[in-house]
Write a protein that holds these residues in place. Structure first.
Motif, PDB file in Angstrom:
ATOM      1  N   SER A 323      59.925  54.531   3.572  1.00 50.47           N
ATOM      2  CA  SER A 323      59.093  53.906   2.547  1.00 50.47           C
ATOM      3  C   SER A 323      58.538  54.945   1.577  1.00 50.47           C
ATOM      4  CB  SER A 323      57.944  53.144   3.210  1.00 50.47           C
ATOM      5  OG  SER A 323      57.036  52.661   2.242  1.00 50.47           O
ATOM      6  N   SER A 324      58.147  54.494   0.406  1.00 51.51           N
ATOM      7  CA  SER A 324      57.499  55.383  -0.569  1.00 51.51           C
ATOM      8  C   SER A 324      55.984  55.244  -0.537  1.00 51.51           C
ATOM      9  CB  SER A 324      58.012  55.065  -1.980  1.00 51.51           C
ATOM     10  OG  SER A 324      57.767  53.706  -2.314  1.00 51.51           O
ATOM     11  N   LEU A 325      55.465  54.368   0.312  1.00 50.15           N
ATOM     12  CA  LEU A 325      54.026  54.142   0.415  1.00 50.15           C
ATOM     13  C   LEU A 325      53.422  55.025   1.500  1.00 50.15           C
ATOM     14  CD1 LEU A 325      54.007  50.234   0.225  1.00 50.15           C
ATOM     15  CD2 LEU A 325      53.582  51.855  -1.633  1.00 50.15           C
ATOM     16  N   PRO A 326      52.431  55.847   1.182  1.00 46.09           N
ATOM     17  CA  PRO A 326      51.842  56.761   2.180  1.00 46.09           C
ATOM     18  C   PRO A 326      51.366  56.060   3.439  1.00 46.09           C
ATOM     19  CG  PRO A 326      51.120  57.384  -0.011  1.00 46.09           C
ATOM     20  CD  PRO A 326      51.874  56.089  -0.169  1.00 46.09           C
ATOM     21  N   ALA A 327      50.741  54.885   3.286  1.00 44.26           N
ATOM     22  CA  ALA A 327      50.224  54.188   4.470  1.00 44.26           C
ATOM     23  C   ALA A 327      51.353  53.753   5.395  1.00 44.26           C
ATOM     24  CB  ALA A 327      49.404  52.968   4.038  1.00 44.26           C
ATOM     25  N   VAL A 328      52.471  53.308   4.816  1.00 49.35           N
ATOM     26  CA  VAL A 328      53.613  52.886   5.631  1.00 49.35           C
ATOM     27  C   VAL A 328      54.258  54.097   6.298  1.00 49.35           C
ATOM     28  CG1 VAL A 328      55.859  51.734   5.591  1.00 49.35           C
ATOM     29  CG2 VAL A 328      53.991  50.881   4.157  1.00 49.35           C
ATOM     30  N   ILE A 329      54.347  55.197   5.558  1.00 50.55           N
ATOM     31  CA  ILE A 329      54.908  56.423   6.128  1.00 50.55           C
ATOM     32  C   ILE A 329      54.067  56.885   7.308  1.00 50.55           C
ATOM     33  CG2 ILE A 329      55.407  58.853   5.688  1.00 50.55           C
ATOM     34  CD1 ILE A 329      56.037  58.082   2.801  1.00 50.55           C
ATOM     35  N   MET A 330      52.748  56.811   7.185  1.00 53.64           N
ATOM     36  CA  MET A 330      51.874  57.209   8.283  1.00 53.64           C
ATOM     37  C   MET A 330      52.093  56.336   9.506  1.00 53.64           C
ATOM     38  SD  MET A 330      48.281  58.079   6.370  1.00 53.64           S
ATOM     39  CE  MET A 330      48.102  59.557   5.346  1.00 53.64           C
ATOM     40  N   THR A 331      52.246  55.036   9.294  1.00 50.73           N
ATOM     41  CA  THR A 331      52.542  54.133  10.410  1.00 50.73           C
ATOM     42  C   THR A 331      53.875  54.477  11.049  1.00 50.73           C
ATOM     43  OG1 THR A 331      51.299  52.372   9.304  1.00 50.73           O
ATOM     44  CG2 THR A 331      52.786  51.725  11.082  1.00 50.73           C
ATOM     45  N   GLY A 332      54.869  54.758  10.188  1.00 50.78           N
ATOM     46  CA  GLY A 332      56.179  55.130  10.695  1.00 50.78           C
ATOM     47  C   GLY A 332      56.139  56.408  11.497  1.00 50.78           C
ATOM     48  N   ALA A 333      55.334  57.381  11.041  1.00 54.02           N
ATOM     49  CA  ALA A 333      55.217  58.651  11.775  1.00 54.02           C
ATOM     50  C   ALA A 333      54.651  58.420  13.171  1.00 54.02           C
ATOM     51  CB  ALA A 333      54.336  59.624  10.991  1.00 54.02           C
ATOM     52  N   CYS A 334      53.685  57.531  13.271  1.00 51.06           N
ATOM     53  CA  CYS A 334      53.074  57.239  14.567  1.00 51.06           C
ATOM     54  C   CYS A 334      54.092  56.607  15.520  1.00 51.06           C
ATOM     55  CB  CYS A 334      51.875  56.325  14.368  1.00 51.06           C
ATOM     56  SG  CYS A 334      50.850  56.145  15.832  1.00 51.06           S
ATOM     57  N   ILE A 335      54.863  55.623  15.018  1.00 49.66           N
ATOM     58  CA  ILE A 335      55.871  54.971  15.859  1.00 49.66           C
ATOM     59  C   ILE A 335      57.016  55.927  16.164  1.00 49.66           C
ATOM     60  CG2 ILE A 335      57.502  53.049  15.995  1.00 49.66           C
ATOM     61  CD1 ILE A 335      55.623  51.475  14.176  1.00 49.66           C
ATOM     62  N   TYR A 336      57.385  56.742  15.176  1.00 52.24           N
ATOM     63  CA  TYR A 336      58.426  57.739  15.391  1.00 52.24           C
ATOM     64  C   TYR A 336      58.079  58.661  16.563  1.00 52.24           C
ATOM     65  CZ  TYR A 336      60.537  62.327  15.006  1.00 52.24           C
ATOM     66  OH  TYR A 336      61.142  63.517  15.303  1.00 52.24           O
ATOM     67  N   GLY A 337      56.783  58.871  16.812  1.00 53.10           N
ATOM     68  CA  GLY A 337      56.357  59.758  17.880  1.00 53.10           C
ATOM     69  C   GLY A 337      56.910  59.396  19.244  1.00 53.10           C
ATOM     70  N   ILE A 338      57.353  58.164  19.426  1.00 55.38           N
ATOM     71  CA  ILE A 338      57.948  57.756  20.700  1.00 55.38           C
ATOM     72  C   ILE A 338      59.259  58.502  20.943  1.00 55.38           C
ATOM     73  CG2 ILE A 338      58.842  55.771  22.006  1.00 55.38           C
ATOM     74  CD1 ILE A 338      57.027  53.982  20.339  1.00 55.38           C
ATOM     75  N   THR A 339      59.853  59.074  19.883  1.00 55.93           N
ATOM     76  CA  THR A 339      61.120  59.790  20.028  1.00 55.93           C
ATOM     77  C   THR A 339      60.993  60.972  20.977  1.00 55.93           C
ATOM     78  OG1 THR A 339      61.708  59.191  17.753  1.00 55.93           O
ATOM     79  CG2 THR A 339      62.964  60.973  18.774  1.00 55.93           C
ATOM     80  N   MET A 340      59.905  61.703  20.884  1.00 55.69           N
ATOM     81  CA  MET A 340      59.787  62.950  21.639  1.00 55.69           C
ATOM     82  C   MET A 340      59.757  62.754  23.160  1.00 55.69           C
ATOM     83  SD  MET A 340      57.336  65.020  18.987  1.00 55.69           S
ATOM     84  CE  MET A 340      56.750  63.566  18.127  1.00 55.69           C
ATOM     85  N   PRO A 341      59.094  61.732  23.690  1.00 56.59           N
ATOM     86  CA  PRO A 341      59.131  61.533  25.145  1.00 56.59           C
ATOM     87  C   PRO A 341      60.501  61.146  25.696  1.00 56.59           C
ATOM     88  CG  PRO A 341      57.242  60.405  24.182  1.00 56.59           C
ATOM     89  CD  PRO A 341      58.101  60.865  23.054  1.00 56.59           C
ATOM     90  N   LEU A 342      61.433  60.762  24.831  1.00 63.96           N
ATOM     91  CA  LEU A 342      62.755  60.379  25.327  1.00 63.96           C
ATOM     92  C   LEU A 342      63.406  61.532  26.089  1.00 63.96           C
ATOM     93  CD1 LEU A 342      64.207  58.461  22.225  1.00 63.96           C
ATOM     94  CD2 LEU A 342      62.929  57.536  24.171  1.00 63.96           C
TER      95      LEU A 342
END
Length: 425
Positions: A323-342
Motif C-alpha cells: 500500500s501507499s498509505l502509511p497507516a496500512v503499511i504499519m498494519t502490514g508490518a505488524c502482520i508481516y512480523g509473523i514471518t520471523m517465528p516460522l
C-alpha cells in the motif's frame, strides 16, 4: 535448596531465562536491527543498497558453514565456553562496522558476525530447551523467542533515534557492546547443556518412571547413537522430510530478510527515518506477540496445523506492505512480523516430530545449514531489486511468494499431522 526436584525450584527455569537473554541480545538486538543502519550508511558513504547488503549474504553463508560445527561442539564441549567465545566475536564484529569506511570491511565483519551468530541465534536455544523441558517444549521455545522480537522492537526504535543523535558509527559500537555485555555473563553463569550435567532431571520428567524404563531407554539411545554415528547424512538423505525441511527453512528464512528493508520501504512512502524505523519495531512487535501464542498453540493443536496457519497469515500480511498509505503499511508490518517465528520457533518444533534425542541436533543443524545457503542470496537480491527498480515493491512481492511457498511445503510435508491434536511435549 535442591533444584530439579518436584515441588521445588527447577534449574530449567534459569535455562529458560538464559535463553531469553541469549535470543534477545543476539537475534533481536543485532540481527533484527541491521536494516536500521542501511540507509544512513549508504547515504553518507555513497554505497548502493545491493553493495552494502551483500555483507548480509556473507553473514548467512558463514552462518550456514558454522551450523554443523555448532551441534558438534555443543554436544562435546562446555557450552559456557562455546557461547561465551561466540558472544565476544559477535559483539566485536558488530562494533567493527562502526569503524568501517570501505565495503570490504563490512564484508569481513559480516563473515565473523555470521559465523559466531550460529552459536547464538539459531541452534542453541531450541536444543538447550529441548534438553531441559520434557513437557511444554513448544511453549518455552516460544517464550525464549519472544525476547528476540522484544529486544529487536526496542532496539530498532532506539537506534532509529540514536543514529540521528550520535551517528551510525557510535550506534554500531553501542550495539556491539550491549550484545556482548548481555550474553557473556549469562553464558558463563547460567547455561548448561543438559540436566544430567548437574545431576538433575529435566522439567516434566518423572524420576520414578525414568528408573523403570532405564533399560529400554538405554537400548533405544544406543540404537539411535549407532545410527547417527555410522550412517550420519546417509540416513538423512533417505528421508524425504529432510529435503522438505530444508526448503521450508530456506523459504521462511528468506522471507524474514525483508525485515531489514522495512525502514527503506517506510522512507519510500514518505516517512521520516525515525518513523520508518518504527516499521521494524512494529514487525518485531508482531513477531513477539505471535511467539507468545505459537509455541503454546503447537502444544495444544499440533505443530503442523499452527505452522501452516501462521505461514498463510504472514503471506497475507505482505499484501498490506504494498500500500501507499502509511497507516496500512504499519498494519502490514505488524502482520508481516509473523514471518520471523516460522524459522525460529515453528521449524525447530516441526523437526522434533521426525528426529529425536541427539539426532535432532544433528539433523536440524544440517537443515539450517542447507536452508541458510539457499536463502542467503536473497539478502543481496532484495537490495538489488531496489537498485534496479527504485522501489521495494518487487522485494515485497518476492518475499510474499516465498512465504506462500512455505505454507505449501508445510502442508505437503506434514499432511498426516494437519488435524488438531495435543503434542504431549
Amino acid at each position: 535448596m535442591e533444584v530439579g526436584q518436584r515441588g521445588k525450584f527447577h534449574y530449567a527455569w534459569l535455562i529458560l531465562a538464559g535463553c531469553c537473554i541469549l535470543q534477545g541480545a543476539s537475534l533481536g538486538l543485532v540481527n533484527n536491527c541491521a536494516g536500521v543502519f542501511f540507509s544512513p550508511v549508504c547515504e553518507e558513504l555513497g554505497f548502493e543498497m545491493g553493495e552494502l547488503t551483500f555483507y548480509r549474504t556473507l553473514y548467512a553463508l558463514s552462518s550456514a558453514a558454522a551450523m554443523p560445527v555448532v551441534a558438534w561442539l555443543l554436544l562435546r564441549a562446555d557450552v559456557r565456553a562455546v557461547i561465551g567465545a561466540a558472544a565476544v566475536v559477535y559483539g566485536a564484529s558488530t562494533a567493527a562496522m562502526g569503524l568501517s569506511s570501505e565495503l570490504w570491511q563490512w564484508y569481513a565483519a559480516g563473515i565473523f558476525q555470521g559465523f559466531s551468530s550460529s552459536f547464538l541465534c539459531t541452534l542453541p536455544a531450541p536444543i538447550l530447551l529441548g534438553n531441559w523441558f520434557k513437557k511444554n517444549t513448544g511453549t518455552v521455545v516460544g517464550i525464549a523467542a519472544v525476547f528476540s522480537g522484544f529486544m529487536g522492537m526496542l532496539g530498532s526504535a532506539g537506534f532509529g533515534f540514536a543514529i540521528p543523535a550520535i551517528g551510525w558509527r557510535a550506534s554500531y559500537l553501542l550495539q556491539g557492546l550491549l550484545a556482548t555485555g548481555l550474553i557473556l555473563p549469562v553464558a558463563i553463569l547460567i547455561l548448561r547443556y543438559r540436566p544430567e550435567d548437574m545431576g538433575l532431571h529435566a522439567y516434566g520428567e518423572d524420576p520414578e518412571e525414568e528408573r523403570k524404563n532405564q533399560v529400554q531407554e538405554q537400548k533405544a539411545a544406543a540404537r539411535e547413537k549407532s545410527q547417527e554415528t555410522h550412517a550420519g547424512l546417509s540416513v538423512l538423505f533417505r528421508q524425504p522430510v529432510f529435503y522438505m525441511s530444508i526448503l521450508i527453512y530456506a523459504s521462511s528464512c528468506a522471507g524474514a530478510y525483508l525485515n531489514s528493508f522495512l525502514p527503506g520501504r517506510g522512507m519510500e512512502a514518505g516517512m521520516t527515518l525515525s518513523m520508518a524505523a518504527m516499521l521494524t519495531s512494529l514487525a518485531l512487535f508482531g513477531n513477539m506477540f505471535s511467539k507468545l501464542f505459537l509455541g503454546r498453540l503447537c502444544d495444544v493443536c499440533g505443530v503442523v496445523l499452527v505452522f501452516a496457519a501462521a505461514a498463510f497469515a504472514a503471506a497475507a500480511g505482505h499484501l498490506l506492505l504494498l500500500s501507499s498509505l502509511p497507516a496500512v503499511i504499519m498494519t502490514g508490518a505488524c502482520i508481516y512480523g509473523i514471518t520471523m517465528p516460522l524459522s525460529t520457533v515453528l521449524l525447530p518444533l516441526f523437526g522434533r516430530i521426525f528426529w529425536k534425542g541427539d539426532a535432532y541436533g544433528t539433523a536440524f543443524s544440517y537443515v539450517s545449514m542447507a536452508g541458510t545457503l539457499l536463502a542467503s542470496p536473497f539478502n543481496m537480491l532484495f537490495g538489488q531489486f531496489y537498485d534496479m527498480t527504485g522501489s521495494y515493491r518487487m522485494t515485497i512481492i518476492v518475499s510474499g511468494c516465498l512465504v506462500l511457498l512455505t505454507f505449501l511445503l508445510v502442508c505437503a510435508a506434514g499432511r498426516g499431522e494437519l488435524r488438531p491434536r495435543r503434542q504431549g511435549r
